[in-house]
Design a protein around this motif. Structure first.
Motif, PDB file in Angstrom:
ATOM      1  N   THR A   1      69.352  54.575  84.658  1.00  0.00           N
ATOM      2  CA  THR A   1      70.404  55.249  85.510  1.00  0.00           C
ATOM      3  C   THR A   1      71.592  53.646  84.371  1.00  0.00           C
ATOM      4  N   TYR A   2      73.008  54.457  85.277  1.00  0.00           N
ATOM      5  CA  TYR A   2      73.967  53.989  84.484  1.00  0.00           C
ATOM      6  C   TYR A   2      75.631  53.050  85.461  1.00  0.00           C
ATOM      7  N   ALA A   3      75.846  52.264  84.740  1.00  0.00           N
ATOM      8  CA  ALA A   3      77.052  51.903  86.138  1.00  0.00           C
ATOM      9  C   ALA A   3      78.823  52.962  84.984  1.00  0.00           C
ATOM     10  N   VAL A   4      79.585  52.893  85.847  1.00  0.00           N
ATOM     11  CA  VAL A   4      80.358  54.444  85.833  1.00  0.00           C
ATOM     12  C   VAL A   4      81.797  53.720  86.130  1.00  0.00           C
ATOM     13  N   LYS A   5      82.642  53.050  85.195  1.00  0.00           N
ATOM     14  CA  LYS A   5      83.606  53.087  85.778  1.00  0.00           C
ATOM     15  C   LYS A   5      85.125  53.385  85.841  1.00  0.00           C
TER      16      LYS A   5
END
Length: 79
Positions: free
Chosen positions: A40-44
């Motif tokens: 899981t990643y955070a995409v900004k």
């Protein structure tokens, strides 16, 4: 997690799944790696209308700080 066909894909690698938050500069989404559906990643995203773009500088700083513990790792950046 069940991947829906209409989920947006970023960089031909990350599938956006949930909106985590937003603010005056842009939005942050949760994403998973398309190849394994495990990580899981955070995409900004930054608004194009932002008069003071910061993501390029933020990416540069994260790249420098990544060699130290306690800082997030930058996996992908594009304009």
């Amino acid at each position: 997690m069940e991947i829906k066909e209409d989920f947006p894909i970023v960089g031909d690698k990350y599938i956006l799944t949930d909106k985590l938050g937003s603010g005056s500069f842009g939005q942050v989404y949760a994403a998973i790696n398309k190849s394994n559906n495990a990580n899981t990643y955070a995409v900004k995203f930054e608004r194009k209308s932002n008069s003071n773009p910061t993501l390029t500088r933020e990416a540069r700083v994260l790249t420098i700080l990544a060699k130290h513990s306690g800082f997030p790792k930058l996996y992908y950046f594009t304009k």
